[in-house]
Write an enzyme that holds these catalytic residues in place. Structure first.
Site, PDB file in Angstrom:
ATOM      1  N   SER A 173      -5.026  -9.491   8.923  1.00 54.84           N
ATOM      2  CA  SER A 173      -5.184  -9.141  10.330  1.00 54.84           C
ATOM      3  C   SER A 173      -6.623  -8.887  10.734  1.00 54.84           C
ATOM      4  O   SER A 173      -7.018  -9.196  11.852  1.00 54.84           O
ATOM      5  CB  SER A 173      -4.343  -7.912  10.668  1.00 54.84           C
ATOM      6  OG  SER A 173      -3.005  -8.123  10.342  1.00 54.84           O
ATOM      7  N   HIS A 186      -8.678  -3.562  11.578  1.00 58.27           N
ATOM      8  CA  HIS A 186      -8.800  -4.387  12.779  1.00 58.27           C
ATOM      9  C   HIS A 186     -10.189  -4.256  13.396  1.00 58.27           C
ATOM     10  O   HIS A 186     -10.790  -5.241  13.819  1.00 58.27           O
ATOM     11  CB  HIS A 186      -7.747  -3.973  13.806  1.00 58.27           C
ATOM     12  CG  HIS A 186      -6.346  -4.221  13.351  1.00 58.27           C
ATOM     13  ND1 HIS A 186      -5.260  -3.602  13.918  1.00 58.27           N
ATOM     14  CD2 HIS A 186      -5.845  -5.011  12.370  1.00 58.27           C
ATOM     15  CE1 HIS A 186      -4.148  -4.002  13.321  1.00 58.27           C
ATOM     16  NE2 HIS A 186      -4.487  -4.859  12.370  1.00 58.27           N
TER      17      HIS A 186
END
Length: 278
Positions: free
Chosen positions: A151, A202
């Site tokens: 991610s 992230h």
């Protein structure tokens, strides 16, 4: 290490079957090679067909592992492991969109090189954030927070993709937002809606995207790619650099971008890790 039969039993998990169905529905022949191979590779790793001498949490990335224990395997291996089948499914579907767009634009060889560098940058920035965060906040638990998943890299690619085409609008959880802010909104939305997602992972990806699109590092990476592959990388409608008698001449767009880096830092979009504490 997780027994091989436990990994291989994952092939019948719903997320894996949904992903395979999506790939056939889209048409594997319409997916550029580097994007397709990297998706297939992560699927084969998850289900255990690619046999490896580690378990997924052995190679999760944390500041403690890299900074204190000098275990550098997670810098790469943590990005290609996934916590569960739905984690794999959502990551690969999201990556498919970004990969197709950027690989078709940059070319397969350039995209492969950039993907590798961005992955390393994202992991390195994760460690830096952990070290700095633990010092500033006086919380050593940040150093022990351990994450896996693609991610962070996807958020970097997301930032790059929206930077390439920042016009128009996108929908995040049903909310219509300008494209240039879409990744920032998604970063916050995931943090709120998915509590066990790694915000630090992230955010590291977002920073990697910023460094590539907003600073001289991006120009160096593009120049390196050109040296290795012989193919120029074009951004928007203009190349970031041009070749003349084998000497690089960087266009004025780069300098204007670099000069406004700090003033625009929070005016451009940000490009799931899953995490736990060890």
């Amino acid at each position: 290490m997780m027994p091989r039969h436990q990994r291989r039993s994952r092939i019948f998990e719903i997320g894996v079957l949904m992903l395979i169905s999506e790939l056939f529905s889209i048409g594997y022949d319409t997916i550029p090679p580097v994007t397709l191979i990297s998706i297939i590779g992560q699927v084969l790793l998850y289900v255990g067909i690619i046999d490896v001498p580690w378990s997924k949490w052995d190679v999760c990335i944390s500041g403690h592992k890299i900074w204190n224990k000098q275990d550098f395997r997670p810098l790469i291996l943590s990005t290609i492991e996934h916590a569960d089948d739905m984690h794999l499914y959502y990551n690969m579907i999201s990556y498919l969109v970004k990969g197709r767009s950027l690989e078709n634009k940059y070319g397969s060889s350039n995209f492969a090189l950039i993907l590798t560098i961005i992955s390393l940058m994202t992991s390195g920035l994760y460690v830096i954030l952990a070290v700095v965060g633990s010092i500033l906040l006086g919380n050593n638990a940040i150093m022990s927070s351990c994450a896996i998943g693609f991610s962070g890299v996807i958020f970097a690619l997301k930032f790059i993709t929206t930077h390439e085409d920042s016009e128009g609008f996108r929908y995040i959880q049903g909310i219509r937002v300008p494209t240039k802010y879409a990744t920032w909104v998604e970063l916050i939305a995931i943090h709120i809606l998915v509590p066990n997602a790694s915000f630090m992972g992230h955010f590291a990806g977002v920073l990697a995207g910023i460094l590539y699109t907003k600073t001289f590092l991006g120009t160096i990476i593009d120049a390196l790619a050109y040296r290795i592959t012989g193919n120029r990388i074009y951004h928007g409608n203009q190349p970031r650099y041009r070749s003349r008698s084998h000497q690089y001449q960087y266009n004025s767009n780069f300098y204007s971008t670099r000069n406004t880096f700090f003033s625009n830092l929070f005016g451009e979009p940000f490009g799931g890790y899953r995490s736990y504490y060890d």
